[in-house]
Design an enzyme around this catalytic site. Structure first.
Site, PDB file in Angstrom:
ATOM      1  N   MET A  97       0.851  -1.185   0.000  1.00  0.00           N
ATOM      2  CA  MET A  97       0.000   0.000   0.000  1.00  0.00           C
ATOM      3  C   MET A  97       0.886   1.234   0.000  1.00  0.00           C
ATOM      4  SD  MET A  97      -1.994  -1.753   3.072  1.00  0.00           S
ATOM      5  CE  MET A  97      -2.933  -0.358   3.686  1.00  0.00           C
ATOM      6  N   GLY A 185       1.779   4.233   4.737  1.00  0.00           N
ATOM      7  CA  GLY A 185       2.636   3.315   3.988  1.00  0.00           C
ATOM      8  C   GLY A 185       2.828   1.978   4.674  1.00  0.00           C
ATOM      9  N   SER A 186       2.505   0.885   4.010  1.00  0.00           N
ATOM     10  CA  SER A 186       2.523  -0.399   4.688  1.00  0.00           C
ATOM     11  C   SER A 186       2.272  -1.539   3.709  1.00  0.00           C
ATOM     12  CB  SER A 186       1.450  -0.406   5.778  1.00  0.00           C
ATOM     13  OG  SER A 186       0.238   0.095   5.258  1.00  0.00           O
ATOM     14  N   ARG A 187       2.064  -2.745   4.279  1.00  0.00           N
ATOM     15  CA  ARG A 187       1.768  -3.907   3.451  1.00  0.00           C
ATOM     16  C   ARG A 187       0.960  -4.898   4.276  1.00  0.00           C
ATOM     17  NH1 ARG A 187       7.066  -7.554   1.776  1.00  0.00           N
ATOM     18  NH2 ARG A 187       6.245  -9.570   2.387  1.00  0.00           N
TER      19      ARG A 187
END
Length: 224
Positions: A97, A185-187
């Protein structure tokens, strides 16, 4: 519509931006400097608003499908050894993301929460191979009717500093419902049974609670 996790930040940003615009209007006499400051402040407000947006999603619930838990891009599809909960081989699908994606996490399937744990950790970039095990993260395991137990993991990235996880052990949840939020911001990693059919490809853009990630292959249902 904005996510509840962003309410305080949105209000604070709105106050600061309004104050900046008014002060610049009355106290900065150089036109280009005044406009630059005001425009910058407004851009910051717009970025904050778009980050915390929470579009309404009403998926048609389907026990035979795992839906994307977040908006983003598929960056990993591979068979791996899952070492925290299953301790066996699983199919991993990871979705990255970016800051411009919707950051709401949604339950990928309907079922019962069997395991929910927060892990403090590092803040490696979200696409780093070790981010799934070394970064700040939450791990959630769900018992589903068609897939058995599945695991999804919210992983903080280099910019993320807070993961919100609503899953509680013993709770029954519905596919597409709000499961949490990751800030900046990440996953998200999914760990699925080997005998399911992955329906996405690498670099494909997916939409949370809409895009099918995997489909069940005819199998015996699991019971609680």
């Amino acid at each position: 519509m904005f996510h509840k996790e962003g309410q305080k930040i949105i209000l604070l940003t709105f106050f600061l931006v309004t104050t900046t615009v008014l002060l610049a209007q009355f106290y900065i006499e150089i036109p280009w400097l005044r406009w630059a400051l005001q425009i910058t402040a407004l851009v910051v407000l717009i970025l904050i608003l778009q980050f915390f947006r929470n579009p309404k999603r009403n998926p048609i619930k389907n026990f035979d499908e795992i839906l994307a838990p977040v908006d983003g891009k598929v960056v990993v599809i591979e068979e791996v050894e899952e070492t925290e909960y299953f301790h066996d081989r699983r199919k991993q699908v990871s979705i990255f993301m970016s800051p411009v994606n919707v950051h709401v996490t949604r339950y990928p399937a309907s079922g019962k929460i069997k395991y929910s744990k927060y892990h403090p950790g590092k803040y490696l970039v979200a696409w780093h191979p070790k981010s799934s095990t070394d970064n700040e993260r939450t791990t959630v395991v769900m018992r589903t009717p068609k897939f058995g137990d599945i695991l999804y993991r919210q992983v903080a990235g280099a910019m993320a500093r807070r993961i919100v996880n609503y899953a509680e052990e013993g709770e029954n949840v519905q596919q597409g419902e709000d499961a949490g939020f990751i800030k900046f911001g990440s996953r998200v990693d999914l760990f699925l049974p080997l005998d399911c059919a992955i329906t996405v490809r690498l670099n494909q853009k997916v939409i949370g609670a809409k895009t099918c990630i995997a489909a069940a292959i005819e199998r015996k249902d699991h019971e609680d």
